[in-house]
Design a protein around this motif. Structure first.
Motif, short mmCIF file in Angstrom:
data_model
loop_
_atom_site.label_atom_id
_atom_site.label_comp_id
_atom_site.label_asym_id
_atom_site.label_seq_id
_atom_site.Cartn_x
_atom_site.Cartn_y
_atom_site.Cartn_z
N ALA A 84 0.83 -1.21 0.00
CA ALA A 84 0.00 0.00 0.00
C ALA A 84 0.86 1.26 0.00
O ALA A 84 0.46 2.29 0.55
N GLN A 85 2.03 1.21 -0.63
CA GLN A 85 2.91 2.37 -0.66
C GLN A 85 2.33 3.46 -1.57
O GLN A 85 1.61 3.18 -2.52
N SER A 86 2.66 4.71 -1.28
CA SER A 86 2.20 5.82 -2.09
C SER A 86 2.82 5.75 -3.49
O SER A 86 3.97 5.31 -3.65
N PHE A 87 2.06 6.18 -4.48
CA PHE A 87 2.57 6.21 -5.85
C PHE A 87 3.59 7.33 -5.98
O PHE A 87 3.31 8.49 -5.68
N VAL A 88 4.79 6.99 -6.41
CA VAL A 88 5.86 7.97 -6.63
C VAL A 88 6.55 7.64 -7.94
O VAL A 88 6.37 6.54 -8.50
N SER A 89 7.33 8.57 -8.47
CA SER A 89 8.12 8.31 -9.66
C SER A 89 9.11 7.17 -9.37
O SER A 89 9.42 6.88 -8.21
N PRO A 90 9.62 6.53 -10.41
CA PRO A 90 10.54 5.39 -10.20
C PRO A 90 11.71 5.73 -9.29
O PRO A 90 12.29 6.81 -9.36
N LEU A 91 12.05 4.78 -8.44
CA LEU A 91 13.19 4.90 -7.54
C LEU A 91 14.45 4.31 -8.16
O LEU A 91 15.48 4.22 -7.51
N PHE A 92 14.35 3.90 -9.42
CA PHE A 92 15.47 3.25 -10.11
C PHE A 92 15.89 4.08 -11.32
O PHE A 92 15.10 4.86 -11.86
N ALA A 93 17.14 3.91 -11.72
CA ALA A 93 17.68 4.64 -12.88
C ALA A 93 18.25 3.69 -13.92
O ALA A 93 18.94 4.12 -14.84
N GLU A 94 17.96 2.41 -13.78
CA GLU A 94 18.41 1.40 -14.73
C GLU A 94 17.26 0.46 -15.03
O GLU A 94 16.24 0.44 -14.31
N ASN A 95 17.39 -0.34 -16.10
CA ASN A 95 16.41 -1.38 -16.36
C ASN A 95 16.59 -2.52 -15.35
O ASN A 95 17.58 -2.58 -14.63
N PHE A 96 15.63 -3.45 -15.34
CA PHE A 96 15.63 -4.51 -14.34
C PHE A 96 16.54 -5.67 -14.75
O PHE A 96 16.78 -5.92 -15.94
N ALA A 97 17.07 -6.37 -13.74
CA ALA A 97 17.98 -7.49 -13.95
C ALA A 97 17.49 -8.70 -13.15
O ALA A 97 16.74 -8.56 -12.17
N TRP A 98 17.93 -9.88 -13.55
CA TRP A 98 17.56 -11.09 -12.83
C TRP A 98 18.14 -11.10 -11.41
O TRP A 98 19.30 -10.72 -11.22
N PRO A 99 17.37 -11.56 -10.43
CA PRO A 99 17.91 -11.69 -9.08
C PRO A 99 18.90 -12.84 -8.96
O PRO A 99 19.71 -12.88 -8.03
N ARG A 100 18.79 -13.79 -9.90
CA ARG A 100 19.75 -14.89 -10.02
C ARG A 100 19.83 -15.25 -11.50
O ARG A 100 18.81 -15.37 -12.16
N GLN A 101 21.04 -15.42 -12.03
CA GLN A 101 21.20 -15.80 -13.43
C GLN A 101 21.38 -17.31 -13.52
O GLN A 101 22.49 -17.81 -13.64
N VAL A 102 20.26 -18.02 -13.45
CA VAL A 102 20.29 -19.48 -13.46
C VAL A 102 19.08 -19.98 -14.23
O VAL A 102 18.28 -19.21 -14.75
N THR A 103 18.94 -21.30 -14.28
CA THR A 103 17.84 -21.92 -15.00
C THR A 103 16.49 -21.61 -14.34
O THR A 103 16.35 -21.66 -13.13
N ILE A 104 15.50 -21.32 -15.18
CA ILE A 104 14.12 -21.18 -14.71
C ILE A 104 13.53 -22.58 -14.55
O ILE A 104 13.51 -23.37 -15.50
N THR A 105 13.07 -22.91 -13.37
CA THR A 105 12.48 -24.23 -13.13
C THR A 105 10.96 -24.22 -13.25
O THR A 105 10.36 -25.27 -13.44
N ALA A 106 10.34 -23.06 -13.11
CA ALA A 106 8.89 -22.95 -13.29
C ALA A 106 8.58 -21.52 -13.70
O ALA A 106 8.83 -20.59 -12.94
N PRO A 107 8.03 -21.31 -14.90
CA PRO A 107 7.74 -19.95 -15.35
C PRO A 107 6.45 -19.41 -14.74
O PRO A 107 5.67 -20.14 -14.13
#
Length: 302
Positions: free
Chosen positions: A150-173
């Protein structure tokens, strides 16, 4: 740490029909992805406007934030979305001598083709009526998640595109239809990534930690708010390395892979929530927010 190949997702440019403006001055409306599945996040970008617009994707209102070249809004399609054309409308009212501006287009939604999986878990996770103490814990978890989301809507807190939290095999999409012990069917609202207990889990982008909690179903959990109505979730951790209210950067250690909560074995369940609905994290990683950092794609598949 393994780095996947980089690729940009092309923009879909929509015809605007604004004959009163010179071609080089026309506002441009673009959508990512160019063709979406039910459950996909959708990035709406408008270039060439100086006033904050309003708009909608289907019946869902858009919340715009400013960018260097105009405005963006991030929303999503529910998993129940019927395939077909979804209308997009963006408008700016008349002000002073400026005439009203209206941009229209449509997003093509294609069938999802959800896979189906049959899983076995401990019986305590599938009993129709859990004992009172479990019900109380589930209700407390539900309230904690609701507060975090329920956080307030604000402009993006990021300045880059998103990245994987782990670079490994996907076991369930995202989107798997699941049957537990042959009885209880549900849908998978995240992406499962392979991992052994104790392996690192990183923040997908910059933001603020809005919840760290040991929950009944998701186990040790971290939720990060990235602004723009967007959250990422990290479930089943064996340990957490951040605290509520902490600012984190993309690639910062959040915790370690585990098998806590409702699981069949150690892994990271990574979830993405936008506009109050769970969406496909793989698609989020392909979105180019115009930050200057390329969008990324996962290479390894089951």
């Amino acid at each position: 740490m393994y780095t996947a190949p980089l690729r940009r997702l092309p923009f879909l440019l929509l015809a605007l029909g604004l004959s009163a403006l010179a071609a080089e001055e026309r506002p441009l409306l673009s959508l990512q992805p160019t063709a979406a599945h039910p459950g996909d996040p959708v990035l709406v970008t408008v270039r060439g406007l100086t006033q904050v617009p309003t708009g909608s994707l289907g019946e869902r209102p858009l919340r715009f934030y400013p960018t260097r070249e105009g405005f963006q809004a991030l929303t999503g399609l529910p998993v129940e979305q019927t395939p077909g054309a979804v209308p997009v409308k963006v408008s700016v009212p008349a002000t002073g001598e400026a005439a009203p501006t209206e941009l229209t287009g449509s997003l093509a939604v294609v069938p999802p083709g959800w896979p189906e999986r049959k899983l076995k878990v401990a019986n305590k996770f599938t009993t129709p009526q859990p004992p009172p103490e479990v019900q109380a814990r589930q209700e407390a978890d539900k309230a904690a998640f609701a507060t975090a989301f329920a956080q307030s809507f604000v402009s993006p807190l990021f300045a880059e595109n998103f990245a994987w939290p782990r670079q490994v095999t996907i076991t369930a999409p995202f989107g798997d239809l699941r049957t537990f012990n042959g009885k209880k069917q549900s849908q998978h609202y995240g992406t499962d990534l392979r991992g052994a207990v104790g392996e690192p889990v990183y923040a997908a982008n910059a933001g603020t930690v809005v919840m760290t909690r040991e929950a009944y179903a998701s186990g040790n959990t971290v939720l990060v708010y990235h602004g723009a109505g967007l959250y990422t979730a990290y479930f089943h951790l064996s340990a957490t390395d951040v605290k509520d209210g902490q600012r984190v950067e993309r690639g910062q250690l959040l915790g370690k892979v585990g098998s806590t909560g409702r699981v069949t074995g150690p892994h990271l369940h990574w979830g993405v929530k936008v506009d109050d609905m769970w969406v496909d994290g793989e698609t989020l990683l392909k979105l180019d927010f115009g930050t200057g950092a390329p969008a990324v794609t996962q290479r390894d598949k089951p």
